[in-house]
Motif scaffolding. Structure first.
Motif, PDB file in Angstrom:
ATOM      1  N   LYS A 172     -11.316  16.824  -2.385  1.00 43.25           N
ATOM      2  CA  LYS A 172     -12.530  16.060  -2.602  1.00 43.25           C
ATOM      3  C   LYS A 172     -11.974  14.446  -2.989  1.00 43.25           C
ATOM      4  O   LYS A 172     -12.780  13.667  -2.992  1.00 43.25           O
ATOM      5  CB  LYS A 172     -13.090  16.585  -3.895  1.00 43.25           C
ATOM      6  N   TYR A 173     -10.867  14.223  -3.239  1.00 47.17           N
ATOM      7  CA  TYR A 173     -10.392  12.763  -3.672  1.00 47.17           C
ATOM      8  C   TYR A 173      -9.684  12.352  -2.112  1.00 47.17           C
ATOM      9  O   TYR A 173      -9.031  11.176  -2.389  1.00 47.17           O
ATOM     10  CB  TYR A 173      -9.179  12.928  -4.599  1.00 47.17           C
ATOM     11  N   LYS A 174      -9.970  13.144  -1.091  1.00 47.41           N
ATOM     12  CA  LYS A 174      -9.358  12.458   0.183  1.00 47.41           C
ATOM     13  C   LYS A 174      -7.692  12.426   0.316  1.00 47.41           C
ATOM     14  O   LYS A 174      -7.167  11.457   0.715  1.00 47.41           O
ATOM     15  CB  LYS A 174     -10.127  11.350   0.368  1.00 47.41           C
ATOM     16  N   ILE A 175      -7.232  13.582  -0.615  1.00 46.19           N
ATOM     17  CA  ILE A 175      -5.648  13.428  -0.481  1.00 46.19           C
ATOM     18  C   ILE A 175      -5.511  14.799   0.335  1.00 46.19           C
ATOM     19  O   ILE A 175      -5.861  15.586   0.219  1.00 46.19           O
ATOM     20  CB  ILE A 175      -5.065  13.466  -1.969  1.00 46.19           C
ATOM     21  N   ASP A 176      -4.639  14.492   1.487  1.00 45.27           N
ATOM     22  CA  ASP A 176      -4.191  15.669   2.353  1.00 45.27           C
ATOM     23  C   ASP A 176      -2.842  16.012   1.845  1.00 45.27           C
ATOM     24  O   ASP A 176      -1.978  15.253   1.392  1.00 45.27           O
ATOM     25  CB  ASP A 176      -4.020  15.141   3.872  1.00 45.27           C
TER      26      ASP A 176
ATOM     27  N   TRP B 188      -1.567   8.006  -8.412  1.00 39.79           N
ATOM     28  CA  TRP B 188      -1.551   6.704  -7.627  1.00 39.79           C
ATOM     29  C   TRP B 188      -2.360   6.854  -6.633  1.00 39.79           C
ATOM     30  O   TRP B 188      -3.466   6.147  -6.469  1.00 39.79           O
ATOM     31  CB  TRP B 188      -0.419   6.396  -7.278  1.00 39.79           C
ATOM     32  N   LEU B 189      -2.477   7.747  -5.881  1.00 36.54           N
ATOM     33  CA  LEU B 189      -3.276   8.173  -4.564  1.00 36.54           C
ATOM     34  C   LEU B 189      -4.808   8.247  -4.946  1.00 36.54           C
ATOM     35  O   LEU B 189      -5.730   7.646  -4.319  1.00 36.54           O
ATOM     36  CB  LEU B 189      -2.851   9.033  -3.633  1.00 36.54           C
ATOM     37  N   LYS B 190      -5.197   8.956  -6.066  1.00 39.86           N
ATOM     38  CA  LYS B 190      -6.522   9.151  -6.641  1.00 39.86           C
ATOM     39  C   LYS B 190      -7.138   7.716  -6.933  1.00 39.86           C
ATOM     40  O   LYS B 190      -8.236   7.532  -6.376  1.00 39.86           O
ATOM     41  CB  LYS B 190      -6.632   9.882  -7.713  1.00 39.86           C
TER      42      LYS B 190
ATOM     43  N   GLN C  14       0.676  -1.177   0.167  1.00 42.51           N
ATOM     44  CA  GLN C  14       0.055   0.120  -0.097  1.00 42.51           C
ATOM     45  C   GLN C  14       0.715   1.116   0.046  1.00 42.51           C
ATOM     46  O   GLN C  14       2.197   1.156   0.377  1.00 42.51           O
ATOM     47  CB  GLN C  14      -0.918  -0.135   1.263  1.00 42.51           C
ATOM     48  N   VAL C  15       0.421   2.436  -0.468  1.00 39.45           N
ATOM     49  CA  VAL C  15       0.962   3.710  -0.062  1.00 39.45           C
ATOM     50  C   VAL C  15       0.074   4.664   0.636  1.00 39.45           C
ATOM     51  O   VAL C  15      -0.751   4.972   0.093  1.00 39.45           O
ATOM     52  CB  VAL C  15       1.348   4.238  -1.567  1.00 39.45           C
ATOM     53  N   ASP C  16       0.551   5.050   1.813  1.00 35.03           N
ATOM     54  CA  ASP C  16      -0.074   6.020   2.699  1.00 35.03           C
ATOM     55  C   ASP C  16       0.250   7.425   2.649  1.00 35.03           C
ATOM     56  O   ASP C  16      -0.385   8.308   2.435  1.00 35.03           O
ATOM     57  CB  ASP C  16       0.139   5.542   4.136  1.00 35.03           C
TER      58      ASP C  16
ATOM     59  N   GLY D 213      -5.044   9.566   0.282  1.00 32.00           N
ATOM     60  CA  GLY D 213      -3.531   9.487   0.578  1.00 32.00           C
ATOM     61  C   GLY D 213      -3.163  10.594   1.392  1.00 32.00           C
ATOM     62  O   GLY D 213      -3.785  11.713   1.528  1.00 32.00           O
ATOM     63  N   HIS D 214      -1.667  10.715   1.358  1.00 33.57           N
ATOM     64  CA  HIS D 214      -1.149  11.946   2.058  1.00 33.57           C
ATOM     65  C   HIS D 214       0.201  12.198   1.261  1.00 33.57           C
ATOM     66  O   HIS D 214       0.719  11.530   1.095  1.00 33.57           O
ATOM     67  CB  HIS D 214      -0.733  11.699   3.591  1.00 33.57           C
ATOM     68  N   VAL D 215       0.268  13.550   0.831  1.00 32.45           N
ATOM     69  CA  VAL D 215       1.387  14.135   0.140  1.00 32.45           C
ATOM     70  C   VAL D 215       2.082  15.116   0.987  1.00 32.45           C
ATOM     71  O   VAL D 215       1.499  15.999   1.514  1.00 32.45           O
ATOM     72  CB  VAL D 215       0.988  14.644  -1.141  1.00 32.45           C
TER      73      VAL D 215
END
Length: 249
Positions: free
Chosen positions: A175-179, A128-130, A83-85, A135-137
């Motif tokens: 909106k894509y839950k990417i912080d 990738w995270l979408k 996985q990639v968090d 995920g978290h950048v």
């Protein structure tokens, strides 16, 4: 399940310190850098840390200056992980440069690595995270993004540009839950710049990594490192008297 943290520029300096810090916090790792031999050595070092023998540590060679290769390389790395968090966009360079002193190529090189390479990395991570549902950048910017420093014009410009890119991306991708977390380090002792001891409030890469990891784990939007005294000085940086920087020669 343990989190998985991917770090670019992981072969030395802040990137290496972050890899060691997150390993000791029980995180699996994806490590990318130009020097594959250094990553191999780092993976072996992590395996010797107490409690880290069973961590998954994947490595890949990556030169962010070759922006067209960033996406394919990182996606290959991501696919090797369960996985990639968190993706930490850390790869960067610095060099003292003078405006109008025949150092245009050096300045453009800073732009290529710190801005264009970083943007390419963010794009690869977000793609990738979408697909993964979130995920978290994390972007390693700099307090130099907030104040003009002589002989650092190009470096300041790269970090200011990267900071703005991160801020805009955070709004766009919510909106894509990417912080997004933007890290603003002060002066950190690494091999990136010679004679770092002359800079104020200098901290070790290890201390910086501990504070950065705390900000990242709390998913803060902005993390100033070290917190003291820079968190107090941050509001003043944009109007810092130019005489403050006389020590830079």
């Amino acid at each position: 399940m343990s989190k998985t943290v991917v770090i670019t520029g992981a072969s030395s300096g802040i990137g290496k310190a972050l890899a060691l810090e997150f390993a000791q916090r029980g995180c699996n790792l994806g490590l990318a850098a130009r020097r594959l031999d250094k990553l191999d050595a780092l993976r072996a070092e992590i395996a010797l840390l107490p409690g880290c023998q069973n961590l998954q540590v994947e490595i890949i060679e990556l030169d962010v200056n070759n922006t067209s290769s960033v996406g394919p390389a990182l996606h290959t790395l991501f696919s090797h992980l369960n996985q990639v968090d968190v993706v930490i966009v850390n790869a960067g360079v610095n060099k003292l440069t003078g405006v109008g002193k025949g150092q245009l190529n050096d300045e453009l090189g800073l732009m290529q690595t710190n801005l264009l390479g970083a943007i390419a990395t963010v794009n690869a991570a977000v793609e990738w995270l979408k697909q993964a549902g979130g995920g978290h950048v994390v972007g390693i910017s700099s307090l130099a993004s907030l104040t003009p420093i002589p002989k650092q014009a190009a470096y300041c410009a790269t970090k200011a540009g990267f900071s703005m890119y991160l801020d805009a991306a955070a709004i766009e991708l919510k909106k894509y839950k990417i912080d997004f977390t933007k890290i603003l380090p002060g002066f950190v002792k690494t091999e990136i710049v010679d004679d770092m001891d002359k800079f104020p409030f200098l901290v070790s890469a290890e201390q910086a990594a501990r504070e950065m990891a705390n900000h990242i784990e709390k998913r803060r939007s902005v993390g100033v490192v070290p917190g003291y005294p820079w968190k107090l000085l941050k509001p003043l940086l944009a109007n810092m008297p130019t005489g403050v920087w006389r020590y830079i020669k």
